[in-house]
Design a protein around this motif. Structure first.
Motif, PDB file in Angstrom:
ATOM      1  N   LEU A 147       0.829  -1.198   0.000  1.00 21.30           N
ATOM      2  CA  LEU A 147       0.000   0.000   0.000  1.00 21.30           C
ATOM      3  C   LEU A 147       0.866   1.252   0.000  1.00 21.30           C
ATOM      4  O   LEU A 147       1.950   1.267   0.599  1.00 21.30           O
ATOM      5  CB  LEU A 147      -0.903   0.036   1.237  1.00 21.30           C
ATOM      6  N   ASP A 148       0.371   2.296  -0.658  1.00 21.57           N
ATOM      7  CA  ASP A 148       1.032   3.587  -0.521  1.00 21.57           C
ATOM      8  C   ASP A 148       0.433   4.330   0.674  1.00 21.57           C
ATOM      9  O   ASP A 148      -0.363   3.763   1.441  1.00 21.57           O
ATOM     10  CB  ASP A 148       0.941   4.404  -1.819  1.00 21.57           C
ATOM     11  N   ASP A 149       0.784   5.590   0.846  1.00 22.96           N
ATOM     12  CA  ASP A 149       0.341   6.334   2.031  1.00 22.96           C
ATOM     13  C   ASP A 149      -1.169   6.539   2.081  1.00 22.96           C
ATOM     14  O   ASP A 149      -1.732   6.736   3.164  1.00 22.96           O
ATOM     15  CB  ASP A 149       1.036   7.699   2.080  1.00 22.96           C
ATOM     16  N   VAL A 155      -0.336  -1.120  -4.602  1.00 21.35           N
ATOM     17  CA  VAL A 155       0.733  -1.011  -5.599  1.00 21.35           C
ATOM     18  C   VAL A 155       1.086  -2.426  -6.036  1.00 21.35           C
ATOM     19  O   VAL A 155       1.437  -3.276  -5.209  1.00 21.35           O
ATOM     20  CB  VAL A 155       1.970  -0.300  -5.017  1.00 21.35           C
ATOM     21  N   LEU A 156       1.002  -2.692  -7.336  1.00 22.95           N
ATOM     22  CA  LEU A 156       1.208  -4.022  -7.889  1.00 22.95           C
ATOM     23  C   LEU A 156       2.474  -4.059  -8.732  1.00 22.95           C
ATOM     24  O   LEU A 156       2.796  -3.090  -9.431  1.00 22.95           O
ATOM     25  CB  LEU A 156       0.015  -4.431  -8.758  1.00 22.95           C
ATOM     26  N   LEU A 157       3.177  -5.170  -8.682  1.00 23.49           N
ATOM     27  CA  LEU A 157       4.312  -5.421  -9.568  1.00 23.49           C
ATOM     28  C   LEU A 157       3.893  -6.519 -10.537  1.00 23.49           C
ATOM     29  O   LEU A 157       3.718  -7.673 -10.132  1.00 23.49           O
ATOM     30  CB  LEU A 157       5.547  -5.848  -8.770  1.00 23.49           C
ATOM     31  N   GLY A 200     -11.688   0.332  -9.089  1.00 24.35           N
ATOM     32  CA  GLY A 200     -11.142   1.574  -9.609  1.00 24.35           C
ATOM     33  C   GLY A 200     -10.376   1.371 -10.893  1.00 24.35           C
ATOM     34  O   GLY A 200     -10.619   0.421 -11.645  1.00 24.35           O
ATOM     35  N   ASN A 201      -9.418   2.249 -11.116  1.00 29.14           N
ATOM     36  CA  ASN A 201      -8.624   2.222 -12.338  1.00 29.14           C
ATOM     37  C   ASN A 201      -7.146   2.049 -12.026  1.00 29.14           C
ATOM     38  O   ASN A 201      -6.651   2.563 -11.009  1.00 29.14           O
ATOM     39  CB  ASN A 201      -8.824   3.524 -13.123  1.00 29.14           C
ATOM     40  N   ILE A 202      -6.462   1.357 -12.908  1.00 27.14           N
ATOM     41  CA  ILE A 202      -5.011   1.231 -12.803  1.00 27.14           C
ATOM     42  C   ILE A 202      -4.363   2.493 -13.367  1.00 27.14           C
ATOM     43  O   ILE A 202      -4.696   2.945 -14.476  1.00 27.14           O
ATOM     44  CB  ILE A 202      -4.511   0.001 -13.580  1.00 27.14           C
ATOM     45  N   VAL A 203      -3.454   3.072 -12.586  1.00 32.75           N
ATOM     46  CA  VAL A 203      -2.749   4.285 -13.002  1.00 32.75           C
ATOM     47  C   VAL A 203      -1.249   4.040 -12.896  1.00 32.75           C
ATOM     48  O   VAL A 203      -0.803   3.199 -12.109  1.00 32.75           O
ATOM     49  CB  VAL A 203      -3.168   5.496 -12.147  1.00 32.75           C
ATOM     50  N   TYR A 251       2.336  -0.748 -10.924  1.00 32.83           N
ATOM     51  CA  TYR A 251       1.072  -0.089 -11.205  1.00 32.83           C
ATOM     52  C   TYR A 251       0.365   0.206  -9.885  1.00 32.83           C
ATOM     53  O   TYR A 251       0.552  -0.501  -8.900  1.00 32.83           O
ATOM     54  CB  TYR A 251       0.162  -0.980 -12.069  1.00 32.83           C
ATOM     55  N   LYS A 252      -0.471   1.240  -9.911  1.00 36.78           N
ATOM     56  CA  LYS A 252      -1.292   1.560  -8.745  1.00 36.78           C
ATOM     57  C   LYS A 252      -2.765   1.398  -9.092  1.00 36.78           C
ATOM     58  O   LYS A 252      -3.186   1.668 -10.208  1.00 36.78           O
ATOM     59  CB  LYS A 252      -1.060   3.005  -8.280  1.00 36.78           C
ATOM     60  N   LEU A 253      -3.525   0.969  -8.084  1.00 37.90           N
ATOM     61  CA  LEU A 253      -4.974   0.936  -8.225  1.00 37.90           C
ATOM     62  C   LEU A 253      -5.532   2.167  -7.507  1.00 37.90           C
ATOM     63  O   LEU A 253      -5.401   2.292  -6.284  1.00 37.90           O
ATOM     64  CB  LEU A 253      -5.556  -0.339  -7.618  1.00 37.90           C
ATOM     65  N   GLN A 254      -6.119   3.077  -8.255  1.00 37.26           N
ATOM     66  CA  GLN A 254      -6.763   4.255  -7.680  1.00 37.26           C
ATOM     67  C   GLN A 254      -8.223   3.916  -7.381  1.00 37.26           C
ATOM     68  O   GLN A 254      -9.034   3.785  -8.288  1.00 37.26           O
ATOM     69  CB  GLN A 254      -6.692   5.438  -8.644  1.00 37.26           C
TER      70      GLN A 254
END
Length: 366
Positions: free
Chosen positions: A133-135, A140-142, A186-189, A222-225
């Motif tokens: 997880l971010d803050d 956060v995916l690899l 959500g969306n991948i950003v 990648y991040k999931l927003q």
């Protein structure tokens, strides 16, 4: 009744608690006995699948020291002492907020099921992924550039991520359906370039196998927003959509990473004490099985089975908990209080705050 001498008290307590815990408890003033809690008699269920949500607050016992106060003063004091009807909020909450519980689930878990749309059609495609997880609590995916889910994301960035609280340990016999879970939609950003060094380090610490992969040109972060967040407390217990802003600002419980170890030890070594808690805090005289399911900074959850029915309760801590050691101290105090009530030592203080937050659907209504 007069309190026994410290040496005799410690000798009796030695069969239940470790000596360091008993010594720590000596600093806590002994309270005198109140009348027995008139909680409902339990009957139990072999599976949590029949549970449904309720919210029953155990009555707060009157303290004799306030008997001379006015009715208005007594009413104000009761409002300050009692938790909210469902244990959330109020002057003295005994349950984490839904947002805090959701954030704790995603914080503790490190793997999830990623749902993407198949490139060739609109059929959902599920796959296993690790994450951190971010803050703000965004996963956060690899991902490998060659993976099918990565190809799906490039065609359609709309995804979902299903995360479930891990089991507490080898001795955990609870069904997976009883565990809390969160779905993020959500969306991948993309990940910003300035974030990559910190993310690489954090990811490789949590997932040690990825130490070389984080630098590989064949793998990308990648991040999931999140646009929507859905929380389920367990089978038939609680489910709710959570505002994304509340999820992002919520703080995981301070016991998040210690909870499984504490719960496993309580169930493995302190069944007798848990039964005493049921008898004196919940009013459950005939208990076939009791299991601690959750411990957090506000209290402990108990699943209590008697006969053919099962109910779930929250017993709140009296004191503020800001660390793992504080939580252990509060649990020791609960064990000690239940033991003293069992042996008829004098108590005048009210029982700990208690709510029944889930009951068996087979329970007959009066």
């Amino acid at each position: 009744m007069r309190r026994p001498a410290n040496t005799a008290w410690l000798a009796a307590l030695g069969s239940l608690l470790l000596l360091p815990c008993a010594m720590a408890f000596l600093a806590v003033p002994l309270r005198s006995r109140s009348r027995q809690h008139p909680g409902a008699v339990l009957s139990s269920s072999p599976s949590p699948s029949r549970l449904h949500a309720v919210a029953t607050v155990a009555p707060v016992q009157a303290n004799p020291s306030t008997s001379s106060s006015t009715p208005q003063d007594q009413q104000q004091q009761e409002q300050q002492q009692q938790p909210a009807g469902d244990g959330f909020g109020g002057a003295h909450p005994i349950r984490l907020s839904i947002s805090e519980r959701a954030r704790t689930v995603t914080y503790v878990a490190t793997a999830a099921t990623l749902g993407t749309f198949s490139e060739s059609d609109t059929t959902p495609f599920g796959s296993y992924v690790d994450y951190i997880l971010d803050d703000k609590g965004w996963p956060v995916l690899l991902l490998s550039d060659q993976s099918l889910h990565t190809q799906n994301i490039k065609a359609n960035p709309q995804v979902s991520l299903f995360v479930q609280m891990p089991k507490t340990g080898k001795g955990d016999t609870s069904t997976s359906a009883a565990l809390s879970r969160v779905t993020l939609i959500g969306n991948i950003v993309p990940v910003e370039a300035e974030e990559l060094p910190a993310i690489r380090t954090a990811y490789s610490i949590v997932h040690s196998y990825s130490e070389r992969l984080v630098e590989s040109p064949k793998f990308s972060f990648y991040k999931l927003q999140p646009e929507r967040v859905y929380f389920v407390g367990g089978f038939g217990v609680l489910s709710k959509w959570i505002p994304v802003a509340e999820y992002e600002t919520a703080v995981p419980d301070i016991l998040a990473h210690e909870m499984s170890r504490i719960v496993a030890r309580m169930n493995g070594e302190h069944e007798a004490e848990l039964r005493l808690m049921c008898r004196h805090f919940l009013g459950a005289q005939e208990v076939d099985q009791v299991t601690a399911t959750t411990v957090d900074r506000l209290g402990i959850d108990l699943r209590v089975t008697s006969g053919e029915l099962t109910d779930e309760y929250r017993v709140g801590f009296r004191e503020k908990v800001t660390s793992t050691e504080d939580a252990k101290s509060e649990l020791v105090k609960m064990f000690q209080e239940a033991w003293e009530r069992e042996h008829d030592y004098a108590w005048i203080e009210e029982l700990p705050p208690v709510i029944r937050y889930a009951e068996d659907i087979l329970r007959k209504r009066g």
